[in-house]
Design a protein around this motif. Structure first.
Motif, PDB file in Angstrom:
ATOM      1  N   UNK A  53       0.811  -1.211   0.000  1.00  0.00           N
ATOM      2  CA  UNK A  53       0.000   0.000   0.000  1.00  0.00           C
ATOM      3  C   UNK A  53       0.845   1.261   0.000  1.00  0.00           C
ATOM      4  N   UNK A  54       1.977   1.217   0.706  1.00  0.00           N
ATOM      5  CA  UNK A  54       2.869   2.378   0.755  1.00  0.00           C
ATOM      6  C   UNK A  54       3.424   2.709  -0.625  1.00  0.00           C
ATOM      7  N   UNK A  55       3.562   1.705  -1.479  1.00  0.00           N
ATOM      8  CA  UNK A  55       4.024   1.934  -2.849  1.00  0.00           C
ATOM      9  C   UNK A  55       2.858   2.209  -3.799  1.00  0.00           C
ATOM     10  N   UNK A  56       1.778   1.440  -3.651  1.00  0.00           N
ATOM     11  CA  UNK A  56       0.643   1.563  -4.566  1.00  0.00           C
ATOM     12  C   UNK A  56      -0.035   2.927  -4.496  1.00  0.00           C
ATOM     13  N   UNK A  57      -0.234   3.434  -3.288  1.00  0.00           N
ATOM     14  CA  UNK A  57      -0.980   4.681  -3.119  1.00  0.00           C
ATOM     15  C   UNK A  57      -0.344   5.844  -3.879  1.00  0.00           C
ATOM     16  N   UNK A  58       0.945   6.134  -3.696  1.00  0.00           N
ATOM     17  CA  UNK A  58       1.517   7.245  -4.474  1.00  0.00           C
ATOM     18  C   UNK A  58       1.577   6.961  -5.970  1.00  0.00           C
ATOM     19  N   UNK A  59       1.722   5.683  -6.348  1.00  0.00           N
ATOM     20  CA  UNK A  59       1.714   5.350  -7.779  1.00  0.00           C
ATOM     21  C   UNK A  59       0.346   5.667  -8.378  1.00  0.00           C
ATOM     22  N   UNK A  60      -0.715   5.271  -7.670  1.00  0.00           N
ATOM     23  CA  UNK A  60      -2.074   5.555  -8.155  1.00  0.00           C
ATOM     24  C   UNK A  60      -2.319   7.056  -8.231  1.00  0.00           C
ATOM     25  N   UNK A  61      -1.881   7.788  -7.204  1.00  0.00           N
ATOM     26  CA  UNK A  61      -2.056   9.246  -7.195  1.00  0.00           C
ATOM     27  C   UNK A  61      -1.333   9.896  -8.366  1.00  0.00           C
ATOM     28  N   UNK A  62      -0.070   9.517  -8.560  1.00  0.00           N
ATOM     29  CA  UNK A  62       0.720  10.131  -9.631  1.00  0.00           C
ATOM     30  C   UNK A  62       0.210   9.712 -11.005  1.00  0.00           C
ATOM     31  N   UNK A  63      -0.194   8.460 -11.139  1.00  0.00           N
ATOM     32  CA  UNK A  63      -0.738   8.010 -12.432  1.00  0.00           C
ATOM     33  C   UNK A  63      -1.953   8.853 -12.800  1.00  0.00           C
ATOM     34  N   UNK A  64      -2.819   9.094 -11.829  1.00  0.00           N
ATOM     35  CA  UNK A  64      -4.020   9.887 -12.081  1.00  0.00           C
ATOM     36  C   UNK A  64      -3.667  11.328 -12.424  1.00  0.00           C
ATOM     37  N   UNK A  65      -2.850  11.970 -11.593  1.00  0.00           N
ATOM     38  CA  UNK A  65      -2.530  13.381 -11.822  1.00  0.00           C
ATOM     39  C   UNK A  65      -1.765  13.598 -13.120  1.00  0.00           C
ATOM     40  N   UNK A  66      -0.714  12.821 -13.331  1.00  0.00           N
ATOM     41  CA  UNK A  66       0.096  12.999 -14.542  1.00  0.00           C
ATOM     42  C   UNK A  66      -0.757  12.753 -15.785  1.00  0.00           C
ATOM     43  N   UNK A  67      -1.557  11.689 -15.765  1.00  0.00           N
ATOM     44  CA  UNK A  67      -2.406  11.371 -16.914  1.00  0.00           C
ATOM     45  C   UNK A  67      -3.415  12.476 -17.192  1.00  0.00           C
ATOM     46  N   UNK A  68      -4.015  12.992 -16.140  1.00  0.00           N
ATOM     47  CA  UNK A  68      -5.009  14.052 -16.322  1.00  0.00           C
ATOM     48  C   UNK A  68      -4.356  15.318 -16.868  1.00  0.00           C
ATOM     49  N   UNK A  69      -3.212  15.700 -16.317  1.00  0.00           N
ATOM     50  CA  UNK A  69      -2.555  16.916 -16.799  1.00  0.00           C
ATOM     51  C   UNK A  69      -2.137  16.784 -18.258  1.00  0.00           C
ATOM     52  N   UNK A  70      -1.596  15.625 -18.634  1.00  0.00           N
ATOM     53  CA  UNK A  70      -1.201  15.427 -20.033  1.00  0.00           C
ATOM     54  C   UNK A  70      -2.431  15.465 -20.938  1.00  0.00           C
ATOM     55  N   UNK A  71      -3.494  14.785 -20.532  1.00  0.00           N
ATOM     56  CA  UNK A  71      -4.707  14.742 -21.355  1.00  0.00           C
ATOM     57  C   UNK A  71      -5.362  16.114 -21.455  1.00  0.00           C
ATOM     58  N   UNK A  72      -5.406  16.851 -20.356  1.00  0.00           N
ATOM     59  CA  UNK A  72      -5.980  18.206 -20.396  1.00  0.00           C
ATOM     60  C   UNK A  72      -5.149  19.130 -21.289  1.00  0.00           C
ATOM     61  N   UNK A  73      -3.837  18.928 -21.305  1.00  0.00           N
ATOM     62  CA  UNK A  73      -2.986  19.746 -22.181  1.00  0.00           C
ATOM     63  C   UNK A  73      -3.221  19.383 -23.642  1.00  0.00           C
ATOM     64  N   UNK A  74      -3.299  18.092 -23.927  1.00  0.00           N
ATOM     65  CA  UNK A  74      -3.539  17.649 -25.308  1.00  0.00           C
ATOM     66  C   UNK A  74      -4.895  18.143 -25.807  1.00  0.00           C
ATOM     67  N   UNK A  75      -5.894  18.122 -24.910  1.00  0.00           N
ATOM     68  CA  UNK A  75      -7.235  18.561 -25.316  1.00  0.00           C
ATOM     69  C   UNK A  75      -7.363  20.088 -25.365  1.00  0.00           C
ATOM     70  N   UNK A  76      -6.327  20.792 -24.931  1.00  0.00           N
ATOM     71  CA  UNK A  76      -6.341  22.251 -24.989  1.00  0.00           C
ATOM     72  C   UNK A  76      -7.017  22.921 -23.804  1.00  0.00           C
ATOM     73  N   UNK A  77      -7.322  22.165 -22.767  1.00  0.00           N
ATOM     74  CA  UNK A  77      -7.990  22.740 -21.595  1.00  0.00           C
ATOM     75  C   UNK A  77      -7.019  23.455 -20.655  1.00  0.00           C
ATOM     76  N   UNK A  78      -5.750  23.089 -20.733  1.00  0.00           N
ATOM     77  CA  UNK A  78      -4.705  23.789 -19.975  1.00  0.00           C
ATOM     78  C   UNK A  78      -3.518  23.989 -20.905  1.00  0.00           C
ATOM     79  N   UNK A  79      -2.677  24.977 -20.621  1.00  0.00           N
ATOM     80  CA  UNK A  79      -1.481  25.166 -21.450  1.00  0.00           C
ATOM     81  C   UNK A  79      -0.526  23.971 -21.311  1.00  0.00           C
TER      82      UNK A  79
END
Length: 176
Positions: free
Chosen positions: A58-84
């Motif tokens: 859990x100590x490893x999984x939790x930050x991996x899940x958090x970072x996977x979600x945040x990084x993926x969302x930021x990249x996708x929002x940038x590709x879709x033009x919602x953020x710079x």
């Protein structure tokens, strides 16, 4: 495998669905799943602490899940033009730098303990809040220009400060 770890794995499995929802122009679904991921993060942490169900996995999984979600969302929002794009580049570069430093330290037989810094916790909270704001803005057609601009600045500044703080701590560690 225990309940908090199962919840964390569920959060990890939500990531591609959130990315699909953003890409498929389904912002309300993306927003709802992002909120679900946030609630699940709070629940798994609460259960792990309260019921003494903390595990090394859990100590490893939790930050991996958090970072996977945040990084993926930021990249996708940038590709879709919602953020710079620079915002996604900053968020991803910081995380790549941290992982690279950990790997390099280990390869050099000077493993570094992973301890979140206060600035990092604030940075993560602001990144989450800004992603939620962007998803809400897209979902409900809000024209939140000022909060959006403030969020951009806050994410940029805090991501830079967090990266600098980790780099300084890593440099001190490696100099020993």
């Amino acid at each position: 495998m225990n309940l908090p770890n199962i919840i964390t794995l569920g959060r990890l499995l939500i990531v591609p669905v959130v990315i699909w929802a953003i890409s498929a122009d389904e912002p309300r679904l993306a927003f709802a799943l992002f909120l679900l991921a946030g609630v699940s993060d709070a629940i798994d942490g609460f259960l792990a602490r309260r019921l003494d169900l903390r595990t090394e996995l859990g100590a490893y999984l939790d930050p991996i899940a958090d970072k996977a979600l945040l990084v993926s969302i930021y990249v996708t929002l940038a590709i879709s033009g919602d953020i710079p794009r620079w915002v996604a580049i900053a968020v991803v570069s910081r995380d790549v730098m941290i992982v690279g430093a950990i790997v390099l330290s280990t390869l050099m037989a000077k493993p570094v303990a992973i301890q979140p810094l206060i600035i990092s916790k604030v940075n993560t909270a602001v990144q989450i809040a800004f992603a939620a704001l962007v998803l809400a803005r897209e979902s409900f057609d809000f024209a939140w220009t000022q909060p959006y601009r403030l969020g951009l600045v806050a994410v940029g500044v805090l991501t830079g400060l967090s990266a600098a703080a980790y780099l300084a701590a890593w440099t001190r560690h490696m100099a020993r």
